[in-house]
Design an enzyme around this catalytic site. Structure first.
Site, mmCIF file in Angstrom:
data_model
loop_
_atom_site.group_PDB
_atom_site.id
_atom_site.type_symbol
_atom_site.label_atom_id
_atom_site.label_comp_id
_atom_site.label_asym_id
_atom_site.label_seq_id
_atom_site.Cartn_x
_atom_site.Cartn_y
_atom_site.Cartn_z
ATOM 1 C CG HIS A 169 34.193 45.617 7.192
ATOM 2 N ND1 HIS A 169 33.152 45.877 8.114
ATOM 3 C CD2 HIS A 169 34.901 44.816 7.644
ATOM 4 C CE1 HIS A 169 33.790 45.264 9.152
ATOM 5 N NE2 HIS A 169 34.883 44.699 8.851
ATOM 6 C CB SER A 173 26.843 49.778 6.708
ATOM 7 O OG SER A 173 26.493 48.472 6.543
ATOM 8 C CG ASP A 210 29.247 45.471 6.281
ATOM 9 O OD1 ASP A 210 30.365 45.735 6.769
ATOM 10 O OD2 ASP A 210 28.309 46.459 6.685
ATOM 11 C CG MET A 249 35.103 45.727 13.917
ATOM 12 S SD MET A 249 34.260 46.599 12.461
ATOM 13 C CE MET A 249 32.607 45.841 13.001
ATOM 14 C CG HIS A 293 30.657 49.810 5.407
ATOM 15 N ND1 HIS A 293 32.220 50.094 5.599
ATOM 16 C CD2 HIS A 293 30.448 48.875 5.978
ATOM 17 C CE1 HIS A 293 32.675 49.104 6.384
ATOM 18 N NE2 HIS A 293 31.597 48.441 6.732
ATOM 19 C CG MET A 313 33.655 41.431 8.865
ATOM 20 S SD MET A 313 32.022 42.189 9.168
ATOM 21 C CE MET A 313 31.646 43.094 7.669
HETATM 22 C C1 DX5 Z 1 28.836 44.869 11.325
HETATM 23 C C2 DX5 Z 1 29.025 45.647 10.086
HETATM 24 C C3 DX5 Z 1 28.501 47.066 10.130
HETATM 25 C C4 DX5 Z 1 27.156 47.166 10.215
HETATM 26 C C5 DX5 Z 1 26.901 48.452 11.102
HETATM 27 O O1 DX5 Z 1 29.688 43.667 11.606
HETATM 28 O O2 DX5 Z 1 30.656 45.574 9.772
HETATM 29 O O3 DX5 Z 1 29.077 47.805 9.014
HETATM 30 O O4 DX5 Z 1 26.407 47.133 9.131
HETATM 31 O O5 DX5 Z 1 25.579 48.855 11.061
HETATM 32 P P1 DX5 Z 1 25.095 49.480 12.337
HETATM 33 O O6 DX5 Z 1 25.435 51.049 11.959
HETATM 34 O O7 DX5 Z 1 23.770 49.507 12.296
HETATM 35 O O8 DX5 Z 1 25.720 49.348 13.677
HETATM 36 ZN ZN ZN Z 2 31.060 47.056 8.297
#
Ligand code: DX5
Ligand code: ZN
Length: 216
Positions: free
Chosen positions: A65, A7, A34, A138, A32, A67
């Site tokens: 992804h 990510s 976000d 998640m 990935h 959100m």
């Molecule tokens: C959180 C994101 C994740 C995040 C993961 O809402 O969707 O993709 O970047 O980060 P880590 O691996 O540090 O938990």
């Molecule tokens: Zn994510």
């Protein structure tokens, strides 16, 4: 085969191109991305122009992804920006709009994903399973990197793995949040085949070794 999707929320944004170009030689499978809107989650991150710019230099497929609230409004833009997988949240709109968004993504030749937050039951994905190329469970509350992995999501992951094997075996099963060597292994044992890792990847002095460890 287990896939790894770093990510870029935890990448160095000043050196984003450098960080993304390293992912393929280090053994990652997807990038990935976000996307947060400050409404669905209390954070604002990357949008359409940045996604398109990343697509221009990424050696790996983009796993985007979303959100964001009511993602149907934006799925076409993100597909055109170069998403290879476009995932939206089942909680972000009414079921009819979720259905329309998944259909639109596939009609544009992009793989469609559906994600569930920690407090959402596994059953929420069932009506959409045949329309999905990926389900994202998640393992933290979405919004921020660097949070603690929620082990209590494992029964949900296992349940969804069972449904995928039964109804749509080509569908990928991804986990996101708090993934490291140990939690990644637990997720694979419970049926995940794509592991998102943000902070654990980008803070690792040897991401190639981390990728090998995650893939077992
Ligand atoms: C959180 C994101 C994740 C995040 C993961 O809402 O969707 O993709 O970047 O980060 P880590 O691996 O540090 O938990
Ligand atoms: Zn994510």
């Amino acid at each position: 085969m287990v896939k790894v999707a770093p990510s870029i929320l935890s990448a160095d944004f000043v050196n984003l191109e450098r960080d993304i170009r390293r992912l393929d030689p280090d053994g990652a499978d997807y990038v990935h991305v976000d996307v947060m809107d400050g409404n669905f989650v209390p954070n604002i991150t990357i949008g359409i122009p940045v996604t398109a710019a990343i697509k221009g230099i990424s050696p790996l497929p983009l796993d985007v992804h979303l959100m964001i609230e009511r993602p149907l409004r934006y799925v076409e833009d993100f597909c055109r920006a170069g998403a290879d997988i476009l995932t939206l949240h089942v909680e972000s709109d009414l079921p009819a709009n979720t259905l329309a968004a998944l259909e639109k993504i596939r009609a544009l030749g992009v793989r469609a994903g559906l994600s569930v937050k920690p407090n959402t039951r596994a059953e929420a994905v069932l009506p959409f399973l045949e329309l999905c190329d990926l389900i994202l469970v998640m393992t933290v509350e979405p919004g921020f990197g660097g949070q603690r992995f929620m082990t209590d999501m494992m029964p949900k992951l296992k349940t969804i793995r069972g449904w995928i094997d039964e109804k749509n075996p080509g569908c990928e099963l991804e986990v996101d949040g708090g993934i490291n060597e140990k939690t990644g292994r637990i997720c694979v044992e419970n049926g995940a085949n794509v592991l998102v890792a943000g902070s654990a990847w980008f803070k690792n002095p040897d991401p190639a070794a981390f990728a090998r460890a995650l893939k077992g």
